[in-house]
Design a protein around this motif. Sequence first.
Motif, PDB file in Angstrom:
ATOM      1  N   ASN A  33      44.311  13.471  -1.972  1.00 34.64           N
ATOM      2  CA  ASN A  33      45.042  13.596  -3.226  1.00 34.64           C
ATOM      3  C   ASN A  33      46.425  12.968  -3.112  1.00 34.64           C
ATOM      4  O   ASN A  33      47.102  13.115  -2.086  1.00 34.64           O
ATOM      5  CB  ASN A  33      45.188  15.059  -3.644  1.00 34.64           C
ATOM      6  CG  ASN A  33      43.905  15.621  -4.205  1.00 34.64           C
ATOM      7  OD1 ASN A  33      43.023  14.891  -4.652  1.00 34.64           O
ATOM      8  ND2 ASN A  33      43.783  16.940  -4.181  1.00 34.64           N
ATOM      9  N   VAL A  34      46.814  12.272  -4.168  1.00 30.90           N
ATOM     10  CA  VAL A  34      48.141  11.660  -4.230  1.00 30.90           C
ATOM     11  C   VAL A  34      49.196  12.745  -4.052  1.00 30.90           C
ATOM     12  O   VAL A  34      49.102  13.816  -4.649  1.00 30.90           O
ATOM     13  CB  VAL A  34      48.321  10.915  -5.571  1.00 30.90           C
ATOM     14  CG1 VAL A  34      49.761  10.513  -5.794  1.00 30.90           C
ATOM     15  CG2 VAL A  34      47.404   9.701  -5.624  1.00 30.90           C
ATOM     16  N   GLY A  35      50.180  12.484  -3.204  1.00 30.28           N
ATOM     17  CA  GLY A  35      51.257  13.436  -2.955  1.00 30.28           C
ATOM     18  C   GLY A  35      50.999  14.390  -1.806  1.00 30.28           C
ATOM     19  O   GLY A  35      51.871  15.170  -1.450  1.00 30.28           O
ATOM     20  N   THR A  36      49.813  14.356  -1.225  1.00 28.94           N
ATOM     21  CA  THR A  36      49.524  15.190  -0.059  1.00 28.94           C
ATOM     22  C   THR A  36      49.354  14.287   1.160  1.00 28.94           C
ATOM     23  O   THR A  36      49.227  13.069   1.040  1.00 28.94           O
ATOM     24  CB  THR A  36      48.255  16.035  -0.264  1.00 28.94           C
ATOM     25  OG1 THR A  36      47.138  15.152  -0.440  1.00 28.94           O
ATOM     26  CG2 THR A  36      48.387  16.950  -1.465  1.00 28.94           C
ATOM     27  N   THR A  37      49.347  14.882   2.330  1.00 30.66           N
ATOM     28  CA  THR A  37      49.249  14.132   3.574  1.00 30.66           C
ATOM     29  C   THR A  37      48.042  14.594   4.375  1.00 30.66           C
ATOM     30  O   THR A  37      47.799  15.799   4.502  1.00 30.66           O
ATOM     31  CB  THR A  37      50.522  14.314   4.419  1.00 30.66           C
ATOM     32  OG1 THR A  37      51.645  13.849   3.667  1.00 30.66           O
ATOM     33  CG2 THR A  37      50.444  13.542   5.721  1.00 30.66           C
ATOM     34  N   PRO A  91      49.117   8.967   0.253  1.00 30.74           N
ATOM     35  CA  PRO A  91      49.027   7.996  -0.839  1.00 30.74           C
ATOM     36  C   PRO A  91      49.896   8.393  -2.036  1.00 30.74           C
ATOM     37  O   PRO A  91      50.116   9.577  -2.290  1.00 30.74           O
ATOM     38  CB  PRO A  91      47.539   8.038  -1.212  1.00 30.74           C
ATOM     39  CG  PRO A  91      47.109   9.428  -0.862  1.00 30.74           C
ATOM     40  CD  PRO A  91      47.917   9.807   0.342  1.00 30.74           C
ATOM     41  N   ILE A  92      50.405   7.384  -2.742  1.00 33.64           N
ATOM     42  CA  ILE A  92      51.076   7.626  -4.018  1.00 33.64           C
ATOM     43  C   ILE A  92      50.378   6.866  -5.142  1.00 33.64           C
ATOM     44  O   ILE A  92      50.780   6.967  -6.289  1.00 33.64           O
ATOM     45  CB  ILE A  92      52.582   7.273  -3.981  1.00 33.64           C
ATOM     46  CG1 ILE A  92      52.783   5.778  -3.807  1.00 33.64           C
ATOM     47  CG2 ILE A  92      53.309   8.068  -2.928  1.00 33.64           C
ATOM     48  CD1 ILE A  92      54.210   5.327  -4.084  1.00 33.64           C
ATOM     49  N   PHE A 122      44.258  10.856  -7.845  1.00 32.62           N
ATOM     50  CA  PHE A 122      45.105  11.732  -8.644  1.00 32.62           C
ATOM     51  C   PHE A 122      44.406  13.068  -8.779  1.00 32.62           C
ATOM     52  O   PHE A 122      43.237  13.140  -9.177  1.00 32.62           O
ATOM     53  CB  PHE A 122      45.386  11.129 -10.021  1.00 32.62           C
ATOM     54  CG  PHE A 122      46.313   9.964  -9.988  1.00 32.62           C
ATOM     55  CD1 PHE A 122      47.534  10.034  -9.321  1.00 32.62           C
ATOM     56  CD2 PHE A 122      45.979   8.779 -10.623  1.00 32.62           C
ATOM     57  CE1 PHE A 122      48.394   8.953  -9.294  1.00 32.62           C
ATOM     58  CE2 PHE A 122      46.831   7.686 -10.602  1.00 32.62           C
ATOM     59  CZ  PHE A 122      48.043   7.782  -9.925  1.00 32.62           C
ATOM     60  N   PRO A 123      45.087  14.186  -8.484  1.00 35.76           N
ATOM     61  CA  PRO A 123      44.414  15.484  -8.536  1.00 35.76           C
ATOM     62  C   PRO A 123      44.134  15.977  -9.950  1.00 35.76           C
ATOM     63  O   PRO A 123      43.210  16.739 -10.164  1.00 35.76           O
ATOM     64  CB  PRO A 123      45.404  16.431  -7.822  1.00 35.76           C
ATOM     65  CG  PRO A 123      46.715  15.751  -7.929  1.00 35.76           C
ATOM     66  CD  PRO A 123      46.449  14.273  -7.992  1.00 35.76           C
TER      67      PRO A 123
END
Length: 128
Positions: A33-37, A91-92, A122-123
């Motif tokens: 998910n975008v914004g997670t690592t 990811p962004i 994107f979540p």
Amino acid sequence: MKKILTVLLLSPLFLIAQIIQSDSSLLDFGIVNVGTTDSLQITLNNTSSSSVSVTNVKFYTIYNNTPFSASSASFSIPANGSFSIWVYFTPIHNILHNSEMVIQHNMTSGFTTIDLDGQGRFPNPYYN
């Protein structure tokens, strides 16, 4: 005579083998998910009888962003030893990230590369 010439021409290829080898040629992070690592560990093996100093672990930018990073950018690997590092994917963008990690070191055998793959998602999709 042809055999001697062939051996002389091919012998430099055997002398320039990769000194640093990894336990994997591809790190596949899957969907993140975008914004997670997400992170994966990789072990680097020194195949020489001398210590190797890694001077940089380089990643490429994708759309003005560097989604991949490492826990260590410079370190030493003892002779005939190994060293493990963590590789991170943050990811962004909602795209497939296909890149390379380049391990630069102080030896003359060239650099070691590892393929990197990860799909940003994107979540909360707009049209859910």
